[in-house]
Design a protein around this motif. Structure first.
Motif, PDB file in Angstrom:
ATOM      1  N   SER B 629      -4.283  30.289  60.392  1.00 29.14           N
ATOM      2  CA  SER B 629      -2.986  29.006  59.393  1.00 29.14           C
ATOM      3  C   SER B 629      -1.716  29.215  59.964  1.00 29.14           C
ATOM      4  N   GLN B 630      -1.414  27.958  60.275  1.00 28.46           N
ATOM      5  CA  GLN B 630       0.357  27.793  61.008  1.00 28.46           C
ATOM      6  C   GLN B 630       1.196  27.500  60.011  1.00 28.46           C
ATOM      7  N   GLU B 631       1.220  26.351  58.750  1.00 21.48           N
ATOM      8  CA  GLU B 631       1.110  25.712  57.696  1.00 21.48           C
ATOM      9  C   GLU B 631       0.894  26.796  56.385  1.00 21.48           C
ATOM     10  N   TRP B 632       1.868  25.913  55.300  1.00 15.85           N
ATOM     11  CA  TRP B 632       2.033  26.227  53.908  1.00 15.85           C
ATOM     12  C   TRP B 632       1.219  25.699  53.901  1.00 15.85           C
ATOM     13  N   VAL B 633      -0.115  26.463  53.257  1.00 11.29           N
ATOM     14  CA  VAL B 633      -0.956  25.773  52.188  1.00 11.29           C
ATOM     15  C   VAL B 633      -0.589  25.781  50.961  1.00 11.29           C
ATOM     16  N   HIS B 634      -1.049  24.130  49.915  1.00  9.54           N
ATOM     17  CA  HIS B 634      -0.841  23.740  49.217  1.00  9.54           C
ATOM     18  C   HIS B 634      -2.129  24.687  48.066  1.00  9.54           C
ATOM     19  N   LEU B 635      -2.639  25.492  47.740  1.00  6.15           N
ATOM     20  CA  LEU B 635      -3.453  26.223  46.378  1.00  6.15           C
ATOM     21  C   LEU B 635      -4.164  25.146  45.111  1.00  6.15           C
ATOM     22  N   SER B 636      -2.743  24.509  44.783  1.00  6.87           N
ATOM     23  CA  SER B 636      -3.403  23.757  43.511  1.00  6.87           C
ATOM     24  C   SER B 636      -3.601  22.186  43.876  1.00  6.87           C
ATOM     25  N   ASP B 637      -4.352  21.467  43.046  1.00  8.60           N
ATOM     26  CA  ASP B 637      -4.876  20.156  43.677  1.00  8.60           C
ATOM     27  C   ASP B 637      -4.277  19.019  43.153  1.00  8.60           C
ATOM     28  N   GLN B 638      -3.590  19.580  41.787  1.00 12.83           N
ATOM     29  CA  GLN B 638      -2.807  18.336  40.876  1.00 12.83           C
ATOM     30  C   GLN B 638      -1.808  18.649  41.057  1.00 12.83           C
ATOM     31  N   TYR B 639      -0.644  19.986  41.366  1.00 13.92           N
ATOM     32  CA  TYR B 639       0.454  20.650  40.383  1.00 13.92           C
ATOM     33  C   TYR B 639       1.255  19.766  39.703  1.00 13.92           C
ATOM     34  N   PRO B 640       0.503  19.727  38.619  1.00 13.75           N
ATOM     35  CA  PRO B 640       1.295  19.299  37.362  1.00 13.75           C
ATOM     36  C   PRO B 640       2.789  19.791  36.528  1.00 13.75           C
ATOM     37  N   GLU B 641       3.293  18.922  35.749  1.00 11.07           N
ATOM     38  CA  GLU B 641       4.437  19.738  35.968  1.00 11.07           C
ATOM     39  C   GLU B 641       4.187  20.315  34.614  1.00 11.07           C
ATOM     40  N   ALA B 642       5.257  21.418  34.597  1.00 13.55           N
ATOM     41  CA  ALA B 642       4.937  22.809  33.567  1.00 13.55           C
ATOM     42  C   ALA B 642       6.178  23.247  33.469  1.00 13.55           C
ATOM     43  N   ALA B 643       5.496  23.879  32.595  1.00 17.81           N
ATOM     44  CA  ALA B 643       7.341  24.826  31.873  1.00 17.81           C
ATOM     45  C   ALA B 643       7.508  26.192  32.830  1.00 17.81           C
ATOM     46  N   TYR B 644       6.270  26.835  33.594  1.00 17.49           N
ATOM     47  CA  TYR B 644       6.643  27.657  34.569  1.00 17.49           C
ATOM     48  C   TYR B 644       5.200  27.697  35.018  1.00 17.49           C
ATOM     49  N   ILE B 645       5.322  29.134  36.033  1.00 16.73           N
ATOM     50  CA  ILE B 645       4.205  29.337  37.327  1.00 16.73           C
ATOM     51  C   ILE B 645       4.597  30.483  36.962  1.00 16.73           C
ATOM     52  N   ALA B 646       3.317  31.731  37.568  1.00 13.54           N
ATOM     53  CA  ALA B 646       3.509  33.020  37.460  1.00 13.54           C
ATOM     54  C   ALA B 646       2.696  33.476  38.528  1.00 13.54           C
ATOM     55  N   ALA B 647       2.702  34.269  38.309  1.00 16.67           N
ATOM     56  CA  ALA B 647       2.308  35.818  39.971  1.00 16.67           C
ATOM     57  C   ALA B 647       1.989  36.742  39.485  1.00 16.67           C
ATOM     58  N   SER B 648       0.163  37.446  39.649  1.00  9.40           N
ATOM     59  CA  SER B 648       0.274  38.630  39.655  1.00  9.40           C
ATOM     60  C   SER B 648      -0.465  39.637  40.629  1.00  9.40           C
ATOM     61  N   GLY B 649      -0.551  40.921  40.194  1.00 11.04           N
ATOM     62  CA  GLY B 649      -1.029  41.368  41.444  1.00 11.04           C
ATOM     63  C   GLY B 649      -2.046  42.560  40.885  1.00 11.04           C
ATOM     64  N   PRO B 650      -2.820  43.570  41.301  1.00 11.49           N
ATOM     65  CA  PRO B 650      -2.980  44.123  40.698  1.00 11.49           C
ATOM     66  C   PRO B 650      -1.828  46.046  40.492  1.00 11.49           C
ATOM     67  N   GLY B 651      -1.762  46.693  39.482  1.00 14.20           N
ATOM     68  CA  GLY B 651      -0.473  47.330  39.480  1.00 14.20           C
ATOM     69  C   GLY B 651       0.618  46.791  40.273  1.00 14.20           C
ATOM     70  N   LEU B 652       1.342  45.286  40.134  1.00 11.29           N
ATOM     71  CA  LEU B 652       2.502  44.565  39.784  1.00 11.29           C
ATOM     72  C   LEU B 652       2.709  43.940  38.848  1.00 11.29           C
ATOM     73  N   PRO B 653       3.790  44.216  38.631  1.00 14.57           N
ATOM     74  CA  PRO B 653       4.976  43.254  38.253  1.00 14.57           C
ATOM     75  C   PRO B 653       4.374  41.835  37.910  1.00 14.57           C
ATOM     76  N   GLN B 654       4.339  41.275  36.748  1.00  9.84           N
ATOM     77  CA  GLN B 654       3.689  39.520  37.081  1.00  9.84           C
ATOM     78  C   GLN B 654       5.869  38.691  37.227  1.00  9.84           C
ATOM     79  N   VAL B 655       5.401  38.168  37.917  1.00 12.47           N
ATOM     80  CA  VAL B 655       6.549  36.978  38.522  1.00 12.47           C
ATOM     81  C   VAL B 655       5.961  35.537  37.758  1.00 12.47           C
TER      82      VAL B 655
END
Lengths: 285, 714
Positions: B629-655
């Protein structure tokens, strides 16, 4: 104790040659082997070529003297009536050793300049290796010589073993001259050309393809020229070989004493001069 | 004849005794060497001409070495440096016993292998195997001892398949490999090394360097002749300088090399700049920096390089021409031999600092993927400061055959500093003042042979730019300065960090050159490009890292910073303030002329431990990043308008990234970065509607206002 002292006076002591050569004996054999391997590596017939040249010359010269000038053979009185072809081959085989060895030895140091300029070793091994590797040609030549000798109705016995001590004289001669010329070649590359001319000259001025008696018993040869001719150590040596081959006996010391003395002096002179000059060869290459 | 042999150059009697002292391997006493002058013949007559020879007009003898006194102890590594023709090779030849001194004595205890010319004495028609025996024989080995090391020799040379072929079929590189392999396995006590490291391919050179390092560790005596002062410095315990056949020893290796460097300062492609305590020597594409007579760069100095299609083109290879020389400045132009590129370097000492303007003059379009500046500093430097990161350099061991990366590229960081305990040598600070925005600093440990700390400013040209167009390409303006002391560096970096840092509960956010890094205590939340913005104007992307940011100011809790970019008529302004469990960012564009934007986004690059993303409408995992992978890759296929996006991981605070609900509507997207960046991205993206563009008139525009909040889960 594996210390080397590189210092002018010590390195140049003539007697060091013995110790250094003893240390370098493996290297010497390696170099001889290298020359032999490389010489006929890409040929189909290999060592056949080592004997092809003297045999071809023998055939040619026998043809010239028996067919073209047949009268010349009997013209000189006192020459023993021997098989002409065998006589020529005998002269050729031993002459060719000297010619090959001397011309290779003369150029040995200059041709190996990359080695001389980079690595320390007893420099004597270079001309020595050049003198030693034609021994193989000589050995094959002697075998062919004996075979031809027998085929032409000659006799062979233990007396032939006398060839060996006599050959030692020639080997010493080749080594001594080789060392001197190799040394000279480093300083003046003119020496190589001189050696070539000298060998060409020597081919005719030595009894290679005619018996010594042609000169000794010819009334046409002036006394001075005859003395000069006899001063050539190869004159006595080549005749002595023939004596052994045809008469199966030790030749009279009068024939080989002078060559032996010459060879010894040349060998000592060669070893001494080479030792003196060798340590700084690389300055001139 | 005995007398003749002994009277010439009668040696001093104690020569033998001196050499006999234990531990002394090579002793050279009062050695002088004259060479007979050799003239090539100018006429057909040959050397000197016949009449000269007959007239006994002997050619003059040229002194090459004079009054050389030197002892080399067992296990010592001695370097010999000097200009061409200063007698280095002759001295090696004397040690090797290839020639004899005209007067004086050379005593060598033990076997010597000279790596003077590897493969000298190979017979082209013999096979590799036969040549091993022959060559080892020349080095004084018996056949039986060669048998024992034959396998290691073949193994090391890497020529097993070819070993029974005649060496005339070998390439020159293979020749050298076999020669080197034989020499190092001949197990001599003394090695004479003459520039052998400059041959063969990269990998074999590394192998050689490692082997020489090993030999040194084994306590072999090594005499090393080289023009590569870096290697000499790294390898040698002692260095002597030969100058017109005489020997100079300034005590330490460093002092001798320093002396030599200053001395060659007068030659043509070399220029000496001096101002106050600072002196700089520019020598064939290499800069050495001196402060109060002490060299602060290691012997490899400061140099530049360009990488084209996988090949390195170092500034040392270039053909340099110096113009506009003054006492404090010089314009150096160096034409690279293998690329249609000329380095253009304006070097000046101003205000006690070294200023370097580096640019490339491209003659024809050519592919360049990477451009860099590398500063090699001595290993006394133990600490580094890079942006708000700091650390220490680990020791360099013989296993280090390649440089080790200590601090990865830091985009946006403009200042890097290295310091030594007790400020000896004094701290060095390299600052990037202008130039290509993507130049990133990193810190490396050098390899064992070139033992040095490396401060590296590298520019990876993106694929779209990697074909340099003809013309001038600005790499950057750098400033190298000596800082007053480590305490002040500590303080300044701390002040910088503190001024650029705001705190919200357990979380800190630090602004650094166009990105905001978020930490929970020591734990990094963001990675690589961190929290940043990006906008597309006139079909060019402008990342916030590429903006030239000014100083950070504070107004109460709020951190404010403004910056300009040549691509935008106006300024960027960021305001960052703490909110509960997070931070709020305002992005304002102050335009002096109208501008049309095609797109813009605010992104947070998280560490790759984050595994899940979610918006109110969709969610999904972050898949592993493919190495291709040389480029950034979008993971969502619609990326609709929304109020937020969050990310989480094991043992990590949610961002959670959330635009201000009263502001513009953003689409939400999750991305994986390129493989080299190893980060997960949550992004708020604004794309235009039907009009396809956002026309912005001159004036003040708020592009984004929103928060990144962090919440501990469970």
């Amino acid at each position: 104790m594996s210390g080397y002292v590189y210092e002018s006076a010590v390195q140049r002591q003539p007697w060091r040659v013995i110790r250094e050569l003893a240390r370098a004996r493996h290297l010497l054999l390696d170099l001889v082997w290298k020359d032999l391997r490389a010489r006929y590596r890409y040929t189909v017939l290999g060592f056949f070529w080592a004997v092809a040249q003297p045999v071809a010359l023998m055939v040619l010269l026998t043809f010239i003297f028996t067919v073209v000038f047949p009268g010349r053979l009997d013209a000189v009185a006192g020459a023993p009536q021997r098989d002409f072809a065998v006589m020529i081959l005998c002269g050729l085989v031993f002459w060719q050793f000297l010619a090959t060895a001397l011309s290779a030895a003369t150029r040995s140091v200059v041709d190996n300049r990359t080695l001389v300029n980079k690595v320390h070793f007893a420099r004597e091994v270079l001309p020595l290796a050049a003198v030693l590797y034609p021994l193989v040609n000589l050995a094959l030549g002697v075998v062919v010589l004996v075979v031809v000798h027998l085929a032409r109705g000659g006799e062979a016995g233990l007396g032939l073993l006398w060839l060996a001590p006599l050959f030692v004289i020639e080997l010493a001669l080749a080594t001594g001259l080789g060392l001197l010329c190799a040394c000279g070649q480093v300083y003046y590359q003119d020496v190589g050309y001189l050696v070539d001319i000298g060998l060409l000259f020597g081919f005719y001025a030595s009894p290679v393809f005619y018996p010594l008696e042609w000169i000794l018993n010819s009334g046409a040869v002036p006394e001075l020229v005859r003395a000069l001719y006899l001063a050539n150590p190869m004159a006595g040596l080549l005749s002595a070989y023939r004596e052994i081959l045809f008469a199966q006996q030790v030749p009279a010391p009068s024939i080989w004493l002078w060559p032996a003395l010459c060879s010894l002096l040349l060998l000592l002179a060669g070893l001494w001069l080479f030792r003196r000059c060798a340590p700084t060869f690389s300055d001139r290459l | 004849m005995r007398e003749a042999g002994c009277t010439s150059g009668e040696p001093p009697q104690e020569s033998g005794n001196g050499a006999g002292s234990p531990g002394c391997v090579i002793s050279i006493q009062n050695v002088a060497k004259m060479y007979p002058q050799r003239r090539g013949s100018s006429r057909l007559l040959g050397r000197g001409g016949l009449h000269e020879w007959l007239g006994r007009r002997r050619p003059a003898r040229v002194p090459v070495l004079q009054e050389i006194n030197l002892t080399v102890r067992r296990g010592e590594t001695l370097g010999i440096i000097g200009r061409n023709g200063s007698g280095k090779s002759t001295l090696l030849k004397l040690m090797a016993g290839v020639t004899l001194p005209t007067s004086g004595a050379v005593t060598v205890r033990g076997r010597i292998a000279s790596l003077l010319e590897l493969g000298a004495g190979f017979h082209p028609m013999l096979s590799g195997r036969e040549n091993i025996y022959l060559n080892a024989g020349l080095l004084g080995m018996r056949h039986e001892s060669v048998d024992r090391v034959l396998e290691p020799i073949i193994e090391f040379s890497g020529l097993r398949e070819f070993i029974d072929q005649p060496v005339e079929t070998y390439s020159s590189g293979m020749y050298v490999r076999l020669g080197f392999s034989v020499a190092v396995h001949a197990n001599p006590e003394v090695f004479l090394v003459d520039e052998v490291l400059a041959v063969g391919d990269e990998e074999f050179q590394r192998k050689c360097r490692r082997k020489i390092g090993e030999l040194k560790e084994q306590g072999k005596t090594i005499v090393f002749v080289s023009h590569d002062l870096g290697s000499v410095h790294a390898l040698c315990d002692r260095v002597v300088l030969l100058q017109q056949g005489r020997m100079l020893d300034r005590g330490s290796a460093q002092a001798t090399i320093d002396f030599y460097l200053r001395q060659i300062g007068s030659a043509s492609a070399i220029h000496l700049l001096g101002q106050g305590d600072m002196e700089v020597i520019f020598s064939h594409g290499r800069l050495s920096l001196f402060h109060r007579q002490r060299e602060l760069t290691s012997a490899r100095g400061l140099s530049f390089l360009a990488v084209s299609l996988g090949n390195y083109h170092s500034s040392g290879e270039a053909d340099w021409e110096l113009t506009e020389k003054t006492e404090t400045s010089v314009l150096a132009r160096g034409r690279l031999p293998r690329l249609p590129i000329t380095w253009n370097c304006r070097i000046a000492l101003t205000g006690g600092a070294l200023q370097m303007d580096l640019a490339l003059e491209v003659e024809r379009a050519c592919a360049v993927q990477h451009i860099a500046l590398a500063l090699h500093a001595p290993t006394e430097y133990a600490h580094w400061y890079l942006g708000d990161r700091m650390g220490t350099f680990p020791p360099i061991s013989p296993e280090d055959t390649e440089p080790t990366l200590l601090a990865p590229p830091a985009p946006g960081v403009r200042e890097v500093c290295i310091a030594a305990p007790q400020d000896a040598p004094p701290p060095l600070q390299l600052t990037r003042e202008a130039g290509h925005p993507h130049v990133a600093f990193q810190l490396q440990n050098g390899d064992y042979a070139g033992s040095a700390r490396i401060v590296y400013a590298g520019l990876n040209l993106p694929e779209s730019e990697s074909r340099l167009a003809p013309g001038r390409f600005e790499f950057g303006r750098f400033q190298l300065a000596v800082a007053p002391g480590r305490a002040s560096v500590d303080e300044r970096f701390e002040v910088q960090r503190a001024r650029r840092r705001i705190v919200s509960g357990a979380y800190t956010a630090t602004f650094d050159g166009g990105s905001i890094a978020i930490f929970k205590g020591e734990l990094p939340i963001t990675a690589d490009v961190h929290w940043h913005t990006e906008l597309r104007a006139g079909d060019l992307w402008l990342m916030s890292h590429a903006v030239r940011w000014g100083e950070v100011t504070r107004e109460g809790d709020t951190l404010m910073v403004a910056g300009a970019s040549v691509r935008i008529p106006g300024t960027h302004e960021w305001r960052l303030r703490p909110v509960e469990n997070g931070f709020q960012l305002e992005v304002i564009l102050e335009l002096t002329a109208s501008l049309t934007l095609q797109e813009y986004n605010v992104s947070v690059a998280l560490t790759n431990a984050y595994a899940q993303w979610a918006t109110p409408r969709e969610s999904g995992p972050f898949p592993p990043i493919s190495p291709e992978s040389q480029e950034w890759v979008h993971l969502s296929d619609q990326y609709p308008e929304a109020a937020y996006i969050a990310a989480s991981g094991p043992g990590l605070p949610q961002v959670r990234l959330a635009p201000d609900p009263e502001g513009e509507c953003f689409r939400m997207s999750a991305l994986n970065t390129a493989y080299s960046q190893q980060a997960r991205v949550i992004q708020a993206l604004r794309t235009p509607g039907r009009s396809l563009v956002f026309p912005l008139p001159a004036g003040r525009h708020e592009l984004f206002r929103g928060t990144v909040t962090v919440k501990d889960e469970g």
